[in-house]
Design a protein around this motif. Structure first.
Motif, mmCIF file in Angstrom:
data_model
loop_
_atom_site.group_PDB
_atom_site.id
_atom_site.type_symbol
_atom_site.label_atom_id
_atom_site.label_comp_id
_atom_site.label_asym_id
_atom_site.label_seq_id
_atom_site.Cartn_x
_atom_site.Cartn_y
_atom_site.Cartn_z
ATOM 1 N N THR A 22 1.422 1.382 9.953
ATOM 2 C CA THR A 22 2.882 1.333 10.063
ATOM 3 C C THR A 22 3.353 0.165 10.932
ATOM 4 N N GLY A 23 2.429 -0.464 11.625
ATOM 5 C CA GLY A 23 2.766 -1.661 12.394
ATOM 6 C C GLY A 23 2.576 -2.925 11.574
ATOM 7 N N ILE A 24 2.083 -2.776 10.337
ATOM 8 C CA ILE A 24 1.804 -3.923 9.482
ATOM 9 C C ILE A 24 2.751 -3.947 8.278
ATOM 10 N N PHE A 25 3.004 -2.777 7.699
ATOM 11 C CA PHE A 25 3.968 -2.696 6.595
ATOM 12 C C PHE A 25 4.803 -1.427 6.739
ATOM 13 N N GLY A 26 5.927 -1.394 6.057
ATOM 14 C CA GLY A 26 6.861 -0.271 6.189
ATOM 15 C C GLY A 26 6.397 0.974 5.443
ATOM 16 N N ILE A 27 6.622 2.113 6.084
ATOM 17 C CA ILE A 27 6.360 3.415 5.463
ATOM 18 C C ILE A 27 7.562 4.300 5.785
ATOM 19 N N ASP A 28 8.067 4.997 4.798
ATOM 20 C CA ASP A 28 9.255 5.805 5.063
ATOM 21 C C ASP A 28 8.934 7.010 5.962
ATOM 22 N N ARG A 29 9.934 7.449 6.674
ATOM 23 C CA ARG A 29 9.901 8.641 7.533
ATOM 24 C C ARG A 29 9.075 8.489 8.816
ATOM 25 N N VAL A 30 8.760 7.258 9.193
ATOM 26 C CA VAL A 30 8.047 7.055 10.472
ATOM 27 C C VAL A 30 8.691 5.917 11.267
ATOM 28 N N VAL B 280 -3.533 7.447 -1.654
ATOM 29 C CA VAL B 280 -4.815 7.270 -2.357
ATOM 30 C C VAL B 280 -4.767 6.018 -3.241
ATOM 31 N N ASN B 281 -3.629 5.807 -3.898
ATOM 32 C CA ASN B 281 -3.484 4.632 -4.761
ATOM 33 C C ASN B 281 -3.472 3.331 -3.956
ATOM 34 N N ARG B 282 -3.002 3.417 -2.725
ATOM 35 C CA ARG B 282 -2.878 2.211 -1.890
ATOM 36 C C ARG B 282 -4.239 1.751 -1.367
ATOM 37 N N ILE B 283 -5.149 2.694 -1.103
ATOM 38 C CA ILE B 283 -6.447 2.345 -0.509
ATOM 39 C C ILE B 283 -7.353 1.715 -1.570
ATOM 40 N N ALA B 284 -7.861 0.528 -1.296
ATOM 41 C CA ALA B 284 -8.687 -0.186 -2.279
ATOM 42 C C ALA B 284 -10.070 0.456 -2.437
ATOM 43 N N MET B 285 -10.660 0.901 -1.340
ATOM 44 C CA MET B 285 -11.982 1.526 -1.382
ATOM 45 C C MET B 285 -11.837 3.018 -1.666
ATOM 46 N N PRO B 286 -12.907 3.666 -2.131
ATOM 47 C CA PRO B 286 -12.797 5.099 -2.417
ATOM 48 C C PRO B 286 -12.771 5.939 -1.141
ATOM 49 N N GLY B 287 -11.891 6.930 -1.096
ATOM 50 C CA GLY B 287 -11.880 7.903 0.004
ATOM 51 C C GLY B 287 -11.168 7.418 1.245
ATOM 52 N N PHE B 288 -11.116 8.327 2.230
ATOM 53 C CA PHE B 288 -10.490 8.033 3.515
ATOM 54 C C PHE B 288 -11.553 7.560 4.514
ATOM 55 N N GLY B 289 -11.079 6.920 5.581
ATOM 56 C CA GLY B 289 -11.995 6.511 6.644
ATOM 57 C C GLY B 289 -12.385 7.685 7.516
ATOM 58 N N LYS B 290 -13.364 7.445 8.374
ATOM 59 C CA LYS B 290 -13.826 8.478 9.310
ATOM 60 C C LYS B 290 -13.662 7.962 10.743
ATOM 61 N N PRO B 291 -13.527 8.879 11.723
ATOM 62 C CA PRO B 291 -13.356 8.434 13.115
ATOM 63 C C PRO B 291 -14.424 7.450 13.575
ATOM 64 N N GLU B 292 -15.661 7.612 13.074
ATOM 65 C CA GLU B 292 -16.722 6.693 13.514
ATOM 66 C C GLU B 292 -16.494 5.262 13.010
ATOM 67 N N ASP B 293 -15.728 5.105 11.923
ATOM 68 C CA ASP B 293 -15.394 3.752 11.465
ATOM 69 C C ASP B 293 -14.559 3.017 12.512
ATOM 70 N N ALA C 103 -6.335 -1.130 2.443
ATOM 71 C CA ALA C 103 -4.949 -0.687 2.168
ATOM 72 C C ALA C 103 -3.919 -1.751 2.506
ATOM 73 N N THR C 104 -4.205 -2.577 3.500
ATOM 74 C CA THR C 104 -3.240 -3.599 3.921
ATOM 75 C C THR C 104 -2.962 -4.615 2.818
ATOM 76 N N VAL C 105 -3.981 -4.916 2.023
ATOM 77 C CA VAL C 105 -3.825 -5.983 1.035
ATOM 78 C C VAL C 105 -3.779 -5.470 -0.404
ATOM 79 N N ASN C 106 -3.982 -4.198 -0.605
ATOM 80 C CA ASN C 106 -4.058 -3.654 -1.959
ATOM 81 C C ASN C 106 -2.674 -3.195 -2.436
ATOM 82 N N MET C 107 -2.176 -3.823 -3.489
ATOM 83 C CA MET C 107 -0.866 -3.447 -4.010
ATOM 84 C C MET C 107 -1.014 -2.740 -5.373
#
Length: 253
Positions: free
Chosen positions: A145-153, A209-222, A249-253
């Motif tokens: 949210t500090g890099i691109f806009g997201i509604d409701r935050v 999910v559509n925004r993230i280029a790689m499959p799945g979510f990240g993990k805290p250890e990442d 996600a930052t670059v995937n449109m």
């Protein structure tokens, strides 16, 4: 480059909000890299449970980040009782999901107080000592949210954007003293709170999910591994960087 450059042996890290989620992931990774860590938060039972899992190289102190007047004494206590702070991880923060038209001034101000002003106060107190010792690493936890806009935050996103400005200006002052300041911008990282939030809003979840280029979510250890790198000698010439750990996600449109 020798793997020893990534070691945090003989380093001490202070991690705010280190008892759960991303903060705990960073704490775990730093201990595995050889650091001694201090975690802080407002709930002692959470910190106590985290310490039990993290082991003898973890200490904890109950502290409210909004108590800015107590920060100098708090840092002095850690450096006197544990060790000088080599690494500061500004992880603690609060979130607000609300349309901007419905966000009150008090709510907006509360987010900024916690996520920006208290971060500045703590970083300044640690930096005073790091500058004196001519060594240190300060890491902010930003956000998508500090890099691109997201509604409701609107309040949260503004606070995370402000951290980039804070980092940039600290870099101009601290770099000559070998104190580095960087920001990690986590993408969507798995935690009970995050999963509950997005599962309650299927439309938003699909958009994410559509925004993230790689499959799945990240993990805290990442995030933990990124923090270890930025705090280590392997990153000795890296300062003023916002590092997205977001599966593209930052670059995937």
């Amino acid at each position: 480059m020798a793997l020893s450059a990534f070691s945090l042996q003989h380093k001490t890290a202070l991690i705010t909000g280190g008892g759960t989620g991303i903060g705990f992931g960073i704490a775990k990774a730093m201990i595995e890299a050889g650091a001694k860590i201090v975690i802080t938060g407002r709930r002692e039972e959470v910190l106590k449970e985290a310490k039990a899992q993290l082991g003898p190289n973890c200490s904890y102190f109950v502290f409210d980040m909004l108590d800015k007047a107590a920060m100098p004494a708090f840092i002095h206590k850690i450096e006197t009782e544990i060790a000088p702070i080599d690494i500061l991880i500004n992880n603690a923060g609060i979130h607000l999901k609300k349309w901007s038209l419905e966000t009150s001034d008090d709510e907006f101000e509360k987010i900024l107080q916690t996520n920006v002003i208290s971060v500045f106060s703590l970083s300044r107190e640690c930096a005073k000592r790091m500058v004196e010792r001519k060594n240190g690493s300060i890491i902010f936890l930003g956000s998508m949210t500090g890099i691109f806009g997201i509604d409701r935050v609107v309040a949260y996103g503004t606070s995370k954007t402000a951290l980039t400005g804070l980092m940039n200006n600290m870099v101009t002052e601290y770099s000559r003293h070998n104190v580095r300041v960087n920001t990690i911008a986590p993408g969507w990282i798995e935690s009970p709170m995050m999963l509950n939030a997005i599962n309650a809003d299927p439309e938003r979840k699909q958009k994410i999910v559509n925004r993230i280029a790689m499959p799945g979510f990240g993990k805290p250890e990442d995030i933990g591994n990124a923090a270890v790198f930025l705090a280590s000698e392997a990153a000795r010439y890296i300062t003023g960087v916002v590092l997205p750990v977001d599966g593209g996600a930052t670059v995937n449109m």
